[in-house]
Design a protein around this motif. Structure first.
Motif, mmCIF file in Angstrom:
data_model
loop_
_atom_site.group_PDB
_atom_site.id
_atom_site.type_symbol
_atom_site.label_atom_id
_atom_site.label_comp_id
_atom_site.label_asym_id
_atom_site.label_seq_id
_atom_site.Cartn_x
_atom_site.Cartn_y
_atom_site.Cartn_z
ATOM 1 N N GLN A 23 -3.085 -9.268 -2.414
ATOM 2 C CA GLN A 23 -2.758 -8.919 -1.152
ATOM 3 C C GLN A 23 -3.136 -10.381 -0.367
ATOM 4 O O GLN A 23 -2.538 -10.676 0.696
ATOM 5 C CB GLN A 23 -3.803 -8.080 -0.592
ATOM 6 C CG GLN A 23 -5.085 -8.270 -0.634
ATOM 7 C CD GLN A 23 -5.769 -7.753 -1.954
ATOM 8 O OE1 GLN A 23 -5.118 -7.475 -2.872
ATOM 9 N NE2 GLN A 23 -7.005 -7.648 -1.826
ATOM 10 N N ALA A 30 4.204 -12.954 -0.037
ATOM 11 C CA ALA A 30 5.109 -11.950 -0.616
ATOM 12 C C ALA A 30 6.222 -12.866 -1.291
ATOM 13 O O ALA A 30 6.762 -12.630 -2.438
ATOM 14 C CB ALA A 30 5.955 -11.242 0.533
ATOM 15 N N ASP A 71 2.769 -1.763 -10.624
ATOM 16 C CA ASP A 71 2.332 -0.889 -9.544
ATOM 17 C C ASP A 71 1.507 -1.661 -8.639
ATOM 18 O O ASP A 71 1.197 -1.378 -7.444
ATOM 19 C CB ASP A 71 1.433 0.387 -10.153
ATOM 20 C CG ASP A 71 2.607 1.140 -10.769
ATOM 21 O OD1 ASP A 71 3.654 1.360 -10.512
ATOM 22 O OD2 ASP A 71 1.935 2.059 -11.660
ATOM 23 N N ASP A 81 3.503 -3.503 -6.128
ATOM 24 C CA ASP A 81 4.105 -2.636 -5.213
ATOM 25 C C ASP A 81 2.872 -2.429 -4.135
ATOM 26 O O ASP A 81 3.430 -2.390 -2.706
ATOM 27 C CB ASP A 81 4.791 -1.264 -5.825
ATOM 28 C CG ASP A 81 5.477 -1.556 -6.510
ATOM 29 O OD1 ASP A 81 6.409 -2.440 -6.337
ATOM 30 O OD2 ASP A 81 5.943 -0.651 -7.282
ATOM 31 N N SER A 82 1.642 -2.262 -4.460
ATOM 32 C CA SER A 82 0.729 -2.014 -3.603
ATOM 33 C C SER A 82 0.374 -3.290 -2.543
ATOM 34 O O SER A 82 0.266 -2.929 -1.366
ATOM 35 C CB SER A 82 -0.644 -1.872 -4.333
ATOM 36 O OG SER A 82 -0.489 -0.496 -4.988
ATOM 37 N N LEU A 92 2.622 -5.702 -1.920
ATOM 38 C CA LEU A 92 3.604 -5.789 -1.078
ATOM 39 C C LEU A 92 3.579 -4.819 0.241
ATOM 40 O O LEU A 92 4.131 -5.121 1.176
ATOM 41 C CB LEU A 92 5.108 -5.484 -1.741
ATOM 42 C CG LEU A 92 5.505 -6.850 -2.952
ATOM 43 C CD1 LEU A 92 6.477 -6.311 -3.698
ATOM 44 C CD2 LEU A 92 5.444 -8.096 -2.152
ATOM 45 N N TYR A 93 3.282 -3.641 -0.027
ATOM 46 C CA TYR A 93 3.178 -2.555 0.847
ATOM 47 C C TYR A 93 2.007 -3.086 1.944
ATOM 48 O O TYR A 93 2.128 -2.706 3.075
ATOM 49 C CB TYR A 93 2.657 -1.055 0.514
ATOM 50 C CG TYR A 93 2.528 -0.138 1.254
ATOM 51 C CD1 TYR A 93 3.708 0.413 1.686
ATOM 52 C CD2 TYR A 93 1.187 0.243 1.872
ATOM 53 C CE1 TYR A 93 3.697 1.462 2.941
ATOM 54 C CE2 TYR A 93 1.149 1.208 2.632
ATOM 55 C CZ TYR A 93 2.165 1.819 3.157
ATOM 56 O OH TYR A 93 2.168 2.655 4.324
ATOM 57 N N PHE A 94 0.848 -3.691 1.437
ATOM 58 C CA PHE A 94 0.051 -4.336 2.245
ATOM 59 C C PHE A 94 0.669 -5.453 3.347
ATOM 60 O O PHE A 94 0.069 -5.199 4.486
ATOM 61 C CB PHE A 94 -1.264 -4.938 1.282
ATOM 62 C CG PHE A 94 -2.229 -5.547 2.124
ATOM 63 C CD1 PHE A 94 -3.457 -4.826 2.717
ATOM 64 C CD2 PHE A 94 -2.298 -6.848 2.258
ATOM 65 C CE1 PHE A 94 -4.198 -5.621 3.334
ATOM 66 C CE2 PHE A 94 -3.059 -7.669 3.119
ATOM 67 C CZ PHE A 94 -4.382 -6.879 3.634
ATOM 68 N N HIS A 95 1.360 -6.067 2.547
ATOM 69 C CA HIS A 95 2.084 -7.000 3.466
ATOM 70 C C HIS A 95 2.781 -6.454 4.775
ATOM 71 O O HIS A 95 2.970 -7.047 5.867
ATOM 72 C CB HIS A 95 2.966 -7.981 2.615
ATOM 73 C CG HIS A 95 2.109 -8.956 2.093
ATOM 74 N ND1 HIS A 95 1.701 -10.236 2.538
ATOM 75 C CD2 HIS A 95 1.968 -9.045 0.613
ATOM 76 C CE1 HIS A 95 1.171 -10.987 1.733
ATOM 77 N NE2 HIS A 95 1.354 -10.445 0.525
ATOM 78 N N VAL A 96 3.443 -5.276 4.310
ATOM 79 C CA VAL A 96 4.444 -4.524 5.402
ATOM 80 C C VAL A 96 3.561 -3.828 6.174
ATOM 81 O O VAL A 96 3.438 -4.151 7.648
ATOM 82 C CB VAL A 96 5.246 -3.498 4.765
ATOM 83 C CG1 VAL A 96 6.183 -2.710 5.597
ATOM 84 C CG2 VAL A 96 6.148 -4.132 3.682
ATOM 85 N N ASP A 97 2.289 -3.344 5.844
ATOM 86 C CA ASP A 97 1.579 -2.471 6.704
ATOM 87 C C ASP A 97 -0.084 -2.755 6.337
ATOM 88 O O ASP A 97 -0.768 -2.127 5.739
ATOM 89 C CB ASP A 97 1.772 -0.932 6.589
ATOM 90 C CG ASP A 97 0.932 -0.189 7.530
ATOM 91 O OD1 ASP A 97 0.390 -0.656 8.416
ATOM 92 O OD2 ASP A 97 1.007 1.065 7.541
#
Length: 258
Positions: free
Chosen positions: A221, A225, A246, A249-250, A252-257
């Motif tokens: 995190q 990205a 996995d 993915d977590s 990258l999701y952190f970068h989005v939200d």
């Protein structure tokens, strides 16, 4: 009648100085230590009082108890000379060049005062360039304080440590302890990932199975990205591991939200 307890403060020092002079002149010496064909005259009582190694040798039914000449193998004659001088004078000169040989001899002979002095010296000399070597010395000679100090130095200077020639030889458990530590200091988390790749590729066959376990300690995190897409996802070791994917993915999701 009053009783006064009097003391001559230099008496013990003067006595040891006299014994050192006797040793130099081979007077009243009752044992000779032989190291690499060099003879070192000495006094059994002095050696026994300073060294648990010699104390056991001279106070048990070992064959050396009755020998006039005792050969000791596996040590350096220069280190032996320095250690004997320390026993008689409580003084020693240490340097980066001789400290390991002196440490080996002091450890073998179980001279705790000298070991404490060596650790104190190493504490002052420890740095990012040598902390892995000092950590190995601490493990080899069971010096917990030295190992702990070396670990702290490694965490504080990981940017320097991970580019050392001997870094890739670090044991799995030691490397994992570093990556898991909350005290790890790096300029960028890219340093952590790239050090993991270098360590793994150094012995790919043996370390491939450990890669995904270690990968989970990389703080993804904290990475951009773009770096994740361009550098991390391009690694074969990452692509073939569902655990690694996995984790990405977590991140990258952190970068989005966040």
């Amino acid at each position: 009648m009053s009783v006064s307890k009097l003391r001559v403060y230099d008496h013990c020092n003067n006595t040891m100085q006299a014994l050192q002079m006797q040793r130099g002149n081979k007077l009243h010496c009752d044992v000779t230590i032989l190291v690499e064909r060099q003879e070192f005259p000495a006094h059994r009582c002095v050696l026994s009082a300073s060294s648990e190694y010699f104390n056991k040798m001279f106070s048990t039914k070992m064959s050396e108890q009755f020998k006039k000449i005792i050969e000791i193998k596996g040590i350096n004659k220069r280190a032996m000379a320095q250690v004997l001088d320390f026993i008689y004078t409580d003084t020693i000169e240490l340097s980066v060049e001789n400290v390991q040989a002196v440490l080996h001899t002091a450890s073998l002979m179980q001279i705790q005062d000298l070991l404490n002095l060596i650790i104190e010296y190493l504490f002052d000399e420890i740095s990012g360039e040598n902390c892995l070597h000092f950590h190995n010395l601490g493990r080899l000679y069971s010096l917990e304080n030295l190992m702990k100090k070396a670990e702290e130095c490694c965490l504080e200077n990981f940017d320097t440590v991970c580019v050392q020639d001997n870094f890739c030889e670090i044991k799995l458990e030691d490397f994992e302890k570093i990556l898991k530590s909350e005290d790890l200091i790096v300029e960028s988390e890219t340093v952590v990932f790239e050090s993991l790749m270098r360590w793994t590729e150094y012995d790919l066959d043996a370390r491939t199975d450990s890669f995904q376990r270690m990968f989970q300690h990389v703080r993804l995190q904290l990475l951009d990205a773009e770096y994740i897409f361009k550098e991390i996802l391009n690694q074969e070791l990452v692509r073939v591991s569902s655990v690694c994917r996995d984790a990405i993915d977590s991140a990258l999701y952190f970068h989005v939200d966040p």
